[in-house]
Design an enzyme around this catalytic site. Structure first.
Site, mmCIF file in Angstrom:
data_model
loop_
_atom_site.group_PDB
_atom_site.id
_atom_site.type_symbol
_atom_site.label_atom_id
_atom_site.label_comp_id
_atom_site.label_asym_id
_atom_site.label_seq_id
_atom_site.Cartn_x
_atom_site.Cartn_y
_atom_site.Cartn_z
ATOM 1 N N PRO A 32 0.761 -1.188 0.091
ATOM 2 C CA PRO A 32 -0.148 0.071 -0.018
ATOM 3 C C PRO A 32 0.723 0.991 0.075
ATOM 4 C CG PRO A 32 -0.721 -1.489 1.609
ATOM 5 C CD PRO A 32 0.744 -2.105 1.292
ATOM 6 N N SER A 33 2.081 1.112 0.121
ATOM 7 C CA SER A 33 2.876 2.509 0.365
ATOM 8 C C SER A 33 3.042 3.131 -0.907
ATOM 9 C CB SER A 33 4.372 2.036 0.860
ATOM 10 O OG SER A 33 5.385 2.925 0.387
ATOM 11 N N PRO A 34 2.718 4.458 -1.109
ATOM 12 C CA PRO A 34 2.662 5.363 -2.354
ATOM 13 C C PRO A 34 4.026 5.005 -2.950
ATOM 14 C CG PRO A 34 1.419 6.251 -0.750
ATOM 15 C CD PRO A 34 1.817 5.207 0.147
#
Length: 244
Positions: A32-34
């Site tokens: 999920p980390s951009p």
């Protein structure tokens, strides 16, 4: 050129560019980390395969001694390409294009165009994405109340991007570059957080253009769905704390 000739040509190209080294780069990441999402999207564009290793920062896995020994800053994404260890996603993006792309389209070698690409990368890192995290992440991770002053600073940064994009189809060149890629991940996360973008006409038009450009590269799976995941985390925390 038939399929066999194409494979041979690509193999020779790889040997020349990579000096005969064919090991798979390792990417330590959290889906999920951009910043991690931008690396995965670029890898899809380059048809580059990573050995993927999830590091759950919510569980403190980045603090394990072996990870800290590799990356003293203990952050993701971190990449190890045959002993070259890099973190900071925008540095990784630049390296991957230089090392693995067949053309300079995504990170042009023209010094003036590259200067604009670099400026946009730094703008995202130090201003736009930074202000996104300043406003949303304290609430999402520790339940802090929303800070309207930080919302205003974020809106200011989006306004600057809107001005940058006026008269442009893309952020830095006349085509899509890694500047667009990293900004796309940031702005799409803002959209998922329900940040009001409709007053930023140029940003909205550019965002849709970039989404269309990235659609063939698993954009929905690698980015949009994960942006929604972070947004759901934020909204759940808001419901818990009674925030607005």
């Amino acid at each position: 050129m038939n399929r066999t000739e194409q494979i041979v040509t690509e193999f020779v190209y790889f040997l020349i560019v990579r000096g005969g080294k064919m090991s798979t780069p390792v990417l330590y990441y959290l889906p999920p980390s951009p910043p991690c999402r931008s690396i995965l999207l670029l890898a899809k564009m380059l048809d580059l395969k990573f050995e993927l290793k999830i590091v759950n920062i919510l569980e403190g896995e980045q603090l394990k001694p072996e990870f800290v020994a590799m990356n003293p800053q203990h952050c993701v994404p971190t990449m190890n390409d045959e002993g070259l260890v890099l973190w900071e996603s925008r540095a990784i993006l630049s390296y991957l294009v230089a090392a693995y792309a067949k053309t300079d389209e995504l990170y042009p070698t023209d010094i003036r165009v590259r200067a604009l690409v670099d400026q946009r990368l730094h703008f995202d890192l130090g201003t736009l994405y930074q202000r996104l995290t300043d406003f949303y992440f304290p609430t999402m991770f520790i339940g802090a109340p929303l800070d309207e002053g930080k919302r205003a600073k974020l809106a200011e940064a989006v306004g600057w991007l809107n001005s940058i994009l006026e008269g442009r189809e893309y952020a830095a060149a006349d085509h899509f570059t890694i500047a667009d890629l990293t900004l796309l991940v940031t702005v799409s996360q803002l959209e998922a957080f329900d940040f009001e973008l409709k007053t930023y006409k140029h940003v909205k038009q550019w965002l849709e253009r970039c989404k269309q450009h990235m659609a063939p590269y698993d954009y929905e799976e690698l980015n949009a769905s994960k942006a929604a995941m972070l947004a759901d985390m934020f909204k759940a925390k808001m419901n818990q704390t009674g925030g607005t």
